[in-house]
Scaffold this active site. Structure first.
Site, PDB file in Angstrom:
ATOM      1  CG  ASP A  35      44.707 -30.339 -33.719  1.00 20.21           C
ATOM      2  OD1 ASP A  35      44.029 -31.339 -34.050  1.00 20.21           O
ATOM      3  OD2 ASP A  35      45.714 -30.415 -32.988  1.00 20.21           O
ATOM      4  CG  ASN A  37      37.744 -30.845 -36.314  1.00 19.73           C
ATOM      5  OD1 ASN A  37      37.746 -29.756 -35.763  1.00 19.73           O
ATOM      6  ND2 ASN A  37      37.867 -30.987 -37.621  1.00 19.73           N
ATOM      7  N   GLY A  38      38.393 -34.065 -33.230  1.00 20.24           N
ATOM      8  CA  GLY A  38      38.181 -35.374 -32.603  1.00 20.24           C
ATOM      9  C   GLY A  38      37.894 -35.212 -31.112  1.00 20.24           C
ATOM     10  CD1 TRP A  40      33.808 -28.885 -29.988  1.00 18.09           C
ATOM     11  CD2 TRP A  40      32.658 -30.481 -31.046  1.00 18.09           C
ATOM     12  NE1 TRP A  40      32.513 -28.438 -30.137  1.00 18.09           N
ATOM     13  CE2 TRP A  40      31.783 -29.403 -30.784  1.00 18.09           C
ATOM     14  CE3 TRP A  40      32.156 -31.607 -31.708  1.00 18.09           C
ATOM     15  CZ2 TRP A  40      30.434 -29.413 -31.145  1.00 18.09           C
ATOM     16  CZ3 TRP A  40      30.814 -31.615 -32.064  1.00 18.09           C
ATOM     17  CH2 TRP A  40      29.972 -30.526 -31.784  1.00 18.09           C
ATOM     18  CG  HIS A  52      36.443 -34.475 -38.883  1.00 15.75           C
ATOM     19  ND1 HIS A  52      37.565 -33.800 -38.465  1.00 15.75           N
ATOM     20  CD2 HIS A  52      36.748 -35.801 -38.784  1.00 15.75           C
ATOM     21  CE1 HIS A  52      38.508 -34.679 -38.138  1.00 15.75           C
ATOM     22  NE2 HIS A  52      38.027 -35.895 -38.316  1.00 15.75           N
ATOM     23  CD  GLU A  82      52.631 -36.109 -42.271  1.00 16.32           C
ATOM     24  OE1 GLU A  82      51.810 -35.165 -42.371  1.00 16.32           O
ATOM     25  OE2 GLU A  82      53.801 -36.046 -42.715  1.00 16.32           O
ATOM     26  CG  ASN A  83      45.323 -35.826 -41.574  1.00 14.80           C
ATOM     27  OD1 ASN A  83      45.050 -34.676 -41.876  1.00 14.80           O
ATOM     28  ND2 ASN A  83      45.754 -36.137 -40.342  1.00 14.80           N
ATOM     29  NE  ARG A  86      43.605 -37.989 -38.499  1.00 16.97           N
ATOM     30  CZ  ARG A  86      43.175 -36.976 -37.774  1.00 16.97           C
ATOM     31  NH1 ARG A  86      41.882 -36.713 -37.721  1.00 16.97           N
ATOM     32  NH2 ARG A  86      44.005 -36.218 -37.105  1.00 16.97           N
ATOM     33  NE  ARG A 210      51.740 -32.351 -32.562  1.00 12.54           N
ATOM     34  CZ  ARG A 210      51.117 -32.774 -31.461  1.00 12.54           C
ATOM     35  NH1 ARG A 210      51.794 -32.962 -30.358  1.00 12.54           N
ATOM     36  NH2 ARG A 210      49.820 -33.016 -31.484  1.00 12.54           N
ATOM     37  CD  GLU A 223      55.346 -12.399 -34.467  1.00 18.12           C
ATOM     38  OE1 GLU A 223      55.197 -12.824 -33.305  1.00 18.12           O
ATOM     39  OE2 GLU A 223      56.427 -11.951 -34.888  1.00 18.12           O
TER      40      GLU A 223
HETATM   41  C1  FPP Z   1      42.159 -31.996 -37.085  1.00 15.40           C
HETATM   42  O1  FPP Z   1      41.403 -32.419 -35.976  1.00 15.40           O
HETATM   43  C2  FPP Z   1      41.282 -31.728 -38.216  1.00 15.40           C
HETATM   44  C3  FPP Z   1      41.338 -32.362 -39.422  1.00 15.40           C
HETATM   45  C4  FPP Z   1      42.322 -33.416 -39.725  1.00 15.40           C
HETATM   46  C5  FPP Z   1      40.388 -32.072 -40.509  1.00 15.40           C
HETATM   47  C6  FPP Z   1      39.920 -30.671 -40.625  1.00 15.40           C
HETATM   48  C7  FPP Z   1      38.594 -30.680 -41.257  1.00 15.40           C
HETATM   49  C8  FPP Z   1      37.603 -29.773 -41.033  1.00 15.40           C
HETATM   50  C9  FPP Z   1      37.807 -28.580 -40.225  1.00 15.40           C
HETATM   51  C10 FPP Z   1      36.246 -29.939 -41.607  1.00 15.40           C
HETATM   52  C11 FPP Z   1      36.077 -29.799 -43.057  1.00 15.40           C
HETATM   53  C12 FPP Z   1      37.057 -28.949 -43.745  1.00 15.40           C
HETATM   54  C13 FPP Z   1      36.771 -28.170 -44.798  1.00 15.40           C
HETATM   55  C14 FPP Z   1      37.848 -27.401 -45.435  1.00 15.40           C
HETATM   56  C15 FPP Z   1      35.420 -28.005 -45.324  1.00 15.40           C
HETATM   57  P1  FPP Z   1      41.705 -33.833 -35.329  1.00 15.40           P
HETATM   58  O2  FPP Z   1      40.776 -34.820 -35.945  1.00 15.40           O
HETATM   59  O3  FPP Z   1      43.140 -34.183 -35.481  1.00 15.40           O
HETATM   60  O4  FPP Z   1      41.339 -33.576 -33.835  1.00 15.40           O
HETATM   61  P2  FPP Z   1      41.947 -34.306 -32.542  1.00 15.40           P
HETATM   62  O5  FPP Z   1      43.409 -33.949 -32.486  1.00 15.40           O
HETATM   63  O6  FPP Z   1      41.167 -33.724 -31.420  1.00 15.40           O
HETATM   64  O7  FPP Z   1      41.725 -35.794 -32.728  1.00 15.40           O
END
Ligand code: FPP
Length: 280
Positions: A35, A37-38, A40, A52, A82-83, A86, A210, A223
């Site tokens: 979690d 990525n957004g 970051w 991502h 749920e994604n 987006r 969560r 754990e």
């Molecule tokens: C959650 O961060 C991340 C995801 C929904 C996607 C995960 C994808 C990757 C790690 C990249 C590609 C994956 C593979 C297996 C090659 P978020 O977008 O919810 O972050 P935020 O809560 O900061 O918005």
């Protein structure tokens, strides 16, 4: 474990953490909620998809490190049911990144003897993604070193619904629906993770406390390790620190510690409390 120590440089930080781990008490199965990525991307004024994209390299790092440690399984939460809420362009970007990852990593999966299995409702994924996932699953099917589960269009509740429906379908096919008994073992055998040990350690990045509908059944006694680090910044060092932290935990599975078993009950409870009839 031996394999990891061989690729590390003696004296460096990761080598020191890895050498301090007890090889007999490594988790057999680690699950990770990747979690942040957004966030970051937002911190850098980049579009979310850049977060991502930056999250792909840590995937490679944890997969390789867990295989070198000799773990039986690693489960990564890549896309939840749920994604789909987006924006379309973000979802399409995620499929492109997944296809890029699969193509780039196949040689590494083969070299590290890793079997890739996608878990989730895969039938709803775009056709090209399904085809490429299936192709990598077929090519790695005979690998026995570590099982890598990629949870895609995955939900813990939908997994349980699918498991119960699979049990009903099988019983109907075999003509013994009336005799069908629902047991814990029966449910576990029909989950996407059938045959695997439950995760010992669940890691979540970005500080959120969560579970987010991830492996609801399987993490009953896992754990938890939550770090504020955002997924694109997650490193091998932090993975090793999480495992080191896990090894300091005392896992009781609802039982007692040894010292508590030896403690005489009378010291804890007054005589009259011991003798009082229990309500109900
Ligand atoms: C959650 O961060 C991340 C995801 C929904 C996607 C995960 C994808 C990757 C790690 C990249 C590609 C994956 C593979 C297996 C090659 P978020 O977008 O919810 O972050 P935020 O809560 O900061 O918005």
């Amino acid at each position: 474990m031996k394999e990891l120590l061989q690729v590390l440089t003696p004296g460096e930080r990761d080598w020191r953490i890895a050498s301090s781990l007890d090889p007999k008490r490594l988790p057999a199965h680690i699950a990770i909620i990747m979690d942040g990525n957004g966030r970051w991307a937002r911190q850098r004024n980049y579009p979310r998809i850049m977060g991502h994209k930056a999250g792909v390299d840590p995937v490679r790092t944890v997969v390789e490190t867990c295989a070198q440690l000799g773990l039986e399984a690693l489960t990564l939460y890549a896309f939840s049911v749920e994604n789909w809420k987006r924006p379309r362009h973000e979802i399409e970007g995620l499929w492109r990144l997944l296809r890029f990852y699969l193509r780039r990593e196949l040689p590494n999966l083969m070299r590290n003897d890793i079997q890739l299995v996608a878990i989730g409702r895969l039938e709803s994924l775009p056709a090209q993604v399904q085809t490429e996932l299936q192709s990598v699953m077929n090519k790695t099917a005979q690998n026995r070193g570590m099982r890598l589960n990629l949870a895609i269009n995955y939900g813990g509740r939908t997994e349980l619904v699918d498991a119960v429906n699979a049990m009903l379908d099988n019983a109907r096919l075999e003509g013994n629906l009336d005799a069908l008994e629902i047991t814990q073992e029966g449910i576990a055998e029909h989950l996407y993770t059938a045959g695997l040990k439950d995760p010992d350690l669940l890691i979540r990045t970005s500080g959120e406390m969560r579970i987010s509908n991830f492996l609801l059944w399987q993490i009953a006694y896992a754990e938890l390790y939550v770090t504020d680090t955002l997924w694109p910044d997650f490193t091998r060092t932090e993975l090793l620190e999480a495992i080191s932290n896990y090894q300091q935990r005392e896992r009781r599975f609802g039982g007692l510690t040894r010292s508590a078993v030896l403690e005489p009950a009378a010291i804890v409870l007054e005589q009259e409390q011991l003798e009082a009839p229990l309500a109900g």
